[in-house]
Write a protein that holds these residues in place. Sequence first.
Motif, PDB file in Angstrom:
ATOM      1  N   ASN A  62     -13.661  20.667   6.252  1.00  0.00           N
ATOM      2  CA  ASN A  62     -13.520  21.696   7.280  1.00  0.00           C
ATOM      3  C   ASN A  62     -12.745  21.229   8.495  1.00  0.00           C
ATOM      4  N   LEU A  63     -12.530  19.928   8.633  1.00  0.00           N
ATOM      5  CA  LEU A  63     -11.799  19.440   9.797  1.00  0.00           C
ATOM      6  C   LEU A  63     -11.103  18.120   9.523  1.00  0.00           C
ATOM      7  N   THR A  64     -11.865  17.064   9.304  1.00  0.00           N
ATOM      8  CA  THR A  64     -11.315  15.706   9.295  1.00  0.00           C
ATOM      9  C   THR A  64     -10.403  15.428   8.109  1.00  0.00           C
ATOM     10  N   LEU A  65     -10.857  15.697   6.903  1.00  0.00           N
ATOM     11  CA  LEU A  65     -10.127  15.285   5.709  1.00  0.00           C
ATOM     12  C   LEU A  65      -8.746  15.939   5.587  1.00  0.00           C
ATOM     13  N   PRO A  66      -8.603  17.256   5.770  1.00  0.00           N
ATOM     14  CA  PRO A  66      -7.263  17.845   5.624  1.00  0.00           C
ATOM     15  C   PRO A  66      -6.236  17.232   6.573  1.00  0.00           C
ATOM     16  N   ARG A  67      -6.629  16.997   7.819  1.00  0.00           N
ATOM     17  CA  ARG A  67      -5.696  16.437   8.801  1.00  0.00           C
ATOM     18  C   ARG A  67      -5.239  15.039   8.394  1.00  0.00           C
ATOM     19  N   VAL A  68      -6.192  14.201   7.989  1.00  0.00           N
ATOM     20  CA  VAL A  68      -5.847  12.833   7.614  1.00  0.00           C
ATOM     21  C   VAL A  68      -5.038  12.803   6.324  1.00  0.00           C
ATOM     22  N   LEU A  69      -5.393  13.645   5.361  1.00  0.00           N
ATOM     23  CA  LEU A  69      -4.650  13.672   4.098  1.00  0.00           C
ATOM     24  C   LEU A  69      -3.196  14.079   4.309  1.00  0.00           C
ATOM     25  N   ARG A  70      -2.962  15.038   5.183  1.00  0.00           N
ATOM     26  CA  ARG A  70      -1.568  15.432   5.464  1.00  0.00           C
ATOM     27  C   ARG A  70      -0.778  14.247   6.007  1.00  0.00           C
ATOM     28  N   ARG A  71      -1.367  13.513   6.923  1.00  0.00           N
ATOM     29  CA  ARG A  71      -0.676  12.359   7.502  1.00  0.00           C
ATOM     30  C   ARG A  71      -0.473  11.263   6.450  1.00  0.00           C
ATOM     31  N   PHE A  72      -1.485  11.029   5.631  1.00  0.00           N
ATOM     32  CA  PHE A  72      -1.388   9.968   4.623  1.00  0.00           C
ATOM     33  C   PHE A  72      -0.313  10.296   3.593  1.00  0.00           C
ATOM     34  N   GLY A 100       0.809  -1.218   0.000  1.00  0.00           N
ATOM     35  CA  GLY A 100       0.000   0.000   0.000  1.00  0.00           C
ATOM     36  C   GLY A 100       0.837   1.260   0.000  1.00  0.00           C
ATOM     37  N   GLU A 101       2.041   1.208  -0.562  1.00  0.00           N
ATOM     38  CA  GLU A 101       2.933   2.362  -0.603  1.00  0.00           C
ATOM     39  C   GLU A 101       2.968   3.003  -1.980  1.00  0.00           C
ATOM     40  N   ALA A 102       2.240   2.455  -2.926  1.00  0.00           N
ATOM     41  CA  ALA A 102       2.190   2.997  -4.282  1.00  0.00           C
ATOM     42  C   ALA A 102       0.838   2.636  -4.883  1.00  0.00           C
ATOM     43  N   GLY A 103       0.488   3.323  -5.958  1.00  0.00           N
ATOM     44  CA  GLY A 103      -0.799   3.087  -6.605  1.00  0.00           C
ATOM     45  C   GLY A 103      -1.658   4.333  -6.542  1.00  0.00           C
ATOM     46  N   ARG A 104      -2.938   4.158  -6.797  1.00  0.00           N
ATOM     47  CA  ARG A 104      -3.880   5.283  -6.826  1.00  0.00           C
ATOM     48  C   ARG A 104      -5.041   5.000  -5.893  1.00  0.00           C
ATOM     49  N   LEU A 105      -5.350   5.973  -5.029  1.00  0.00           N
ATOM     50  CA  LEU A 105      -6.453   5.854  -4.076  1.00  0.00           C
ATOM     51  C   LEU A 105      -7.513   6.883  -4.422  1.00  0.00           C
ATOM     52  N   LEU A 106      -8.744   6.415  -4.691  1.00  0.00           N
ATOM     53  CA  LEU A 106      -9.850   7.288  -5.063  1.00  0.00           C
ATOM     54  C   LEU A 106     -10.720   7.533  -3.832  1.00  0.00           C
ATOM     55  N   ILE A 107     -10.788   8.784  -3.408  1.00  0.00           N
ATOM     56  CA  ILE A 107     -11.492   9.149  -2.173  1.00  0.00           C
ATOM     57  C   ILE A 107     -12.662  10.063  -2.504  1.00  0.00           C
ATOM     58  N   GLY A 108     -13.850   9.690  -2.050  1.00  0.00           N
ATOM     59  CA  GLY A 108     -15.004  10.565  -2.131  1.00  0.00           C
ATOM     60  C   GLY A 108     -15.209  11.261  -0.789  1.00  0.00           C
ATOM     61  N   LEU A 118     -16.452   7.061   7.718  1.00  0.00           N
ATOM     62  CA  LEU A 118     -15.546   6.484   6.733  1.00  0.00           C
ATOM     63  C   LEU A 118     -16.189   5.215   6.202  1.00  0.00           C
ATOM     64  N   THR A 119     -16.211   5.064   4.884  1.00  0.00           N
ATOM     65  CA  THR A 119     -16.952   3.962   4.264  1.00  0.00           C
ATOM     66  C   THR A 119     -16.106   3.291   3.192  1.00  0.00           C
ATOM     67  N   TRP A 120     -16.198   1.957   3.130  1.00  0.00           N
ATOM     68  CA  TRP A 120     -15.458   1.192   2.121  1.00  0.00           C
ATOM     69  C   TRP A 120     -16.215  -0.092   1.817  1.00  0.00           C
ATOM     70  N   ARG A 121     -15.838  -0.753   0.730  1.00  0.00           N
ATOM     71  CA  ARG A 121     -16.474  -2.017   0.375  1.00  0.00           C
ATOM     72  C   ARG A 121     -16.074  -3.095   1.383  1.00  0.00           C
ATOM     73  N   THR A 122     -17.039  -3.772   1.921  1.00  0.00           N
ATOM     74  CA  THR A 122     -16.786  -4.814   2.916  1.00  0.00           C
ATOM     75  C   THR A 122     -15.852  -5.880   2.333  1.00  0.00           C
ATOM     76  N   GLY A 123     -14.775  -6.153   3.059  1.00  0.00           N
ATOM     77  CA  GLY A 123     -13.833  -7.181   2.630  1.00  0.00           C
ATOM     78  C   GLY A 123     -12.865  -6.750   1.552  1.00  0.00           C
ATOM     79  N   ASP A 124     -12.825  -5.471   1.219  1.00  0.00           N
ATOM     80  CA  ASP A 124     -11.908  -4.999   0.166  1.00  0.00           C
ATOM     81  C   ASP A 124     -10.457  -5.276   0.592  1.00  0.00           C
ATOM     82  N   PRO A 125      -9.700  -6.046  -0.218  1.00  0.00           N
ATOM     83  CA  PRO A 125      -8.327  -6.390   0.167  1.00  0.00           C
ATOM     84  C   PRO A 125      -7.293  -5.318  -0.209  1.00  0.00           C
ATOM     85  N   ASN A 126      -7.733  -4.232  -0.834  1.00  0.00           N
ATOM     86  CA  ASN A 126      -6.809  -3.207  -1.308  1.00  0.00           C
ATOM     87  C   ASN A 126      -5.969  -2.662  -0.146  1.00  0.00           C
ATOM     88  N   PRO A 127      -4.628  -2.821  -0.186  1.00  0.00           N
ATOM     89  CA  PRO A 127      -3.805  -2.322   0.925  1.00  0.00           C
ATOM     90  C   PRO A 127      -3.841  -0.804   1.055  1.00  0.00           C
TER      91      PRO A 127
END
Length: 289
Positions: free
Chosen positions: A103-113, A88-96, A270-279
């Motif tokens: 206004n709060l959550t997304l900028p903080r997490v994106l900086r860390r990611f 999970g250190e390369a590739g493309r991540l599509l975030i909705g 935060l929402t994702w497909r159940t069982g998604d193996p994407n690292p």
Amino acid sequence: MNLQQLRYAVALAEELNFGRAALREGVRQPPFSQQIGKLEDELGVRLFERTTRQVSLTPAGEAFVAEARASLTHAALAAESARRVGRGEAGRLLIGFVGSATNLTLPRVLRRFRARYPGVQVELRELPTAQQAEELRQGLLDVGLLHAPLAGPAAEVLTTHTVARELLLAALPTDHPLAPRASLPPTALAGEPFVMFPRRHGPALHDQIIRAMGFEPRIVQEAVQMQTIVGLVAAGIGVSVVPESVARLRRGDVAFRPLAPPTRVVTLDLTWRTGDPNPLVRNFRSLFR
């Protein structure tokens, strides 16, 4: 022909001695020599001239070893690329995301990611909850930040985890008669024209707001994004009720007032497909723990 034979040929070209080349590759000399012979037989040319005293490259060997080095380099790069994607250190991540998440959550997490996984290409799409859920279901998004609970077919294949809880605030033009008040009971807004988003774009949040107010508002204008709703409130089109994170827009022409008693009914999930193996999804999710 295989990568082992390519490595043996390069080692022999650099050592020009079967014993030293075999030792370098960690094998005994007879099997090493056999592999070099098989490689030459397969190619139909001699790569090395052997005498009792020395080993030298033939012209064909020089050409082959140059390409072998390049092939080994490409193979190493391919292996490392696969490992990085697998971690999970390369590739493309599509975030909705819904607008209030910025206004709060997304900028903080994106900086860390981005700091932790600089090799990942992040693609962001601002979408209402209902559209995010459907695109997640179809595999057009990897993760979403939206307002649960979800309904319909998407709810059956998606997992949600609440990452933030917010109060609801009344949004009023600063010159509105109710703006000077420190807080407002929802009933104080009962006769006001409202600006709200269409229910189809976020049924859960829409219904939560209606329940919190305790009456059916008179909606005079709809807008999809929270920033647009606040802009229309500033223009005097009507009032609204919004998550508290929207107040971080800090507009001088809009007053945000808590409802009394405080109404904490809005979640960001935060929402994702159940069982998604994407690292990549796994690594993004881990930043919310």
